[in-house]
Design a protein around this motif. Sequence first.
Motif, PDB file in Angstrom:
ATOM      1  N   UNK A 147      -2.681  -1.720  12.062  1.00  0.00           N
ATOM      2  CA  UNK A 147      -2.531  -1.060  13.513  1.00  0.00           C
ATOM      3  C   UNK A 147      -3.708  -0.032  13.640  1.00  0.00           C
ATOM      4  N   UNK A 148      -4.350   0.090  14.702  1.00  0.00           N
ATOM      5  CA  UNK A 148      -5.125   1.279  14.797  1.00  0.00           C
ATOM      6  C   UNK A 148      -4.320   2.648  14.809  1.00  0.00           C
ATOM      7  N   UNK A 152      -7.621   2.431  10.697  1.00  0.00           N
ATOM      8  CA  UNK A 152      -6.340   1.935  10.894  1.00  0.00           C
ATOM      9  C   UNK A 152      -5.175   2.831  10.464  1.00  0.00           C
ATOM     10  N   UNK A 195     -14.803   3.532  17.556  1.00  0.00           N
ATOM     11  CA  UNK A 195     -13.431   3.053  17.799  1.00  0.00           C
ATOM     12  C   UNK A 195     -12.801   2.268  16.722  1.00  0.00           C
ATOM     13  N   UNK A 196     -11.689   2.281  16.480  1.00  0.00           N
ATOM     14  CA  UNK A 196     -11.107   1.195  15.863  1.00  0.00           C
ATOM     15  C   UNK A 196      -9.945   0.639  16.916  1.00  0.00           C
ATOM     16  N   UNK A 197      -9.807  -0.561  17.250  1.00  0.00           N
ATOM     17  CA  UNK A 197      -8.902  -1.047  18.262  1.00  0.00           C
ATOM     18  C   UNK A 197      -8.440  -2.347  18.027  1.00  0.00           C
ATOM     19  N   UNK A 198      -7.376  -2.903  18.703  1.00  0.00           N
ATOM     20  CA  UNK A 198      -6.947  -4.274  18.479  1.00  0.00           C
ATOM     21  C   UNK A 198      -7.855  -5.003  19.531  1.00  0.00           C
ATOM     22  N   UNK A 199      -8.285  -6.195  19.259  1.00  0.00           N
ATOM     23  CA  UNK A 199      -8.999  -6.920  20.156  1.00  0.00           C
ATOM     24  C   UNK A 199      -8.192  -7.040  21.399  1.00  0.00           C
TER      25      UNK A 199
END
Lengths: 248, 313
Positions: free
Chosen positions: A18-19, A26, A218-222
């Motif tokens: 998870x971010x 993460x 940025x680290x994010x969910x698609x």
Amino acid sequence: MKILVSIKRVVDYQIRPRPAQDGLDVELTNVKMSINPFDENAVEGAVRLKEAGVASEVVVVAVGTAANQDVLRHALAMGADRAILIETPAVVQPLTAAKYLQAIVQREAPDLVLTGKQAIDDDAAETAQMLAGLLNWPQAMFASSIQLADGRATVVREIDGGQETLSLQLPAVISVDLRLNEPRFIKLPALMMAKKKPIETLPAADFSVSAPVLTVLQIAEPPARKPGKILNNVAELVAALRAEKVLP
Amino acid sequence: MSVLVIAELDSHGIKAATRSAICAASQLGEDVHLLVTGNDVAGIALEATKIAGVSKVLHADALAYAHGLAENLAPLLVQLAVNYSALVAAATSFGKNVLPRAAALLDVAMVSEVIQIINATTFVRPMYAGNINATVVAPAGLRILTIRPTVFEAVAATGGAAALETLTATAESGQTTWLSRDLVQLDRPELATARVVISGGRSLGSAEGFKSTLTPLADVLGAAIGATRAAVDAGMAPNDSQVGQTGTVVAPELYMAFGVSGAAQHVGGIKDSKVIVAVNIDADAPIFQVADYGLVADLFTVIPELEAALKAE
């Protein structure tokens, strides 16, 4: 014949990442960490070569934080002889890792470097090729079979749509696929023995390594897929697929 | 400056994945050149001048380039890089083998498996088997990228009129000898590029069950057959059929998962499919969270019914 195996500590493959709150990494707090699965195949491959009398020593190396002690112990329990930790303040990117590994290769002078084909955190699949380039050594990536004889390695590597066989002059860098082997289950006595094996810690500051890095914005969910529909029967499914125009 | 795309060849010529790389490269906003390397590939290089969106084809011919060995190609890329602002290739087993070696020699932090180009230095790439997207900025100067071919549409193979320049080949490293290549003879479409993929999980029970259950439906659909890692590990399906992070990433028009639970590493490898169908007897299986259409039913009942319904049309 000395084999150096490079391993990485990553979020366990069974954990769904998870971010983190800051959106720049993460979430790693209280998350189970393990040896990168492909690196485990590399350790297994090296230990089997030692057990077969082809290799005389297996040295594992990790580049990362002090927490890497646990995955190095894991590799020692699998049968590696000794371990080296290049202790960095944080996780490093592939080119930086390759430069630290280059320094260790120059010190240890192995005949072969083995590592996983990619780490399952960044999925970069770069470090082994970069190391081979820096050393000007031959490379075989995504190996599913390795045979050593007469100063050469015969490697079967997985390529798109099939396999390719290469013959490399040693010393060389080989990255391995899951298909190389099935890593052994570690038994308690092996774990106890591993505690007596040495782990040498070298601070990153001892090396004059510098490398360009990517900046993470940025680290994010698609983006999520649109919500799906549960249908009642095959007729409804066929009708839906017709409407989507995806049936031949 | 221009952008250089590194072409990948097979026996038919330039692979479609390279034309996807040209599409991605053109988004960097500069002229796109194409490097064609191989042994006795002048004909393919000439053909490549017709590819849409390419302004110049560079052709380097040597025995050393015959099999795409990174040891022989990386020095050529290093030599050419001074004239380019970016090197781009598809993230195939060829591109992933060659570009990182060149990147290290050029001291460049490369960006692998790009799925979106935001601007000339900012890219989106997947991590954690596609469960996470990272937006990253590459340092100014030379950029080295591999791009995921399934997300960039291949440019047309014809319609262009590029100039052709022949290069002097770099020396062979002599370190590595290519021995053989065994490509699987497929009687159905290749997994990575199939328009329809059907896949099965461990609940198919056995290797025999896997084959006998999925093959007839795959024949009707003209589909490639995939498998979960669990099914592969259980010896029910061949290694090269594995779909997901540790196998093949797919993006077909239609992906149908039968008895697949939906482990994160599997889902990461299918989520760019246009339509996902899940059939599973377990209503709580995570696969239903990504499926566009779900049937909570026994796959052994659904598959014959589906096959009959499709044949009847």
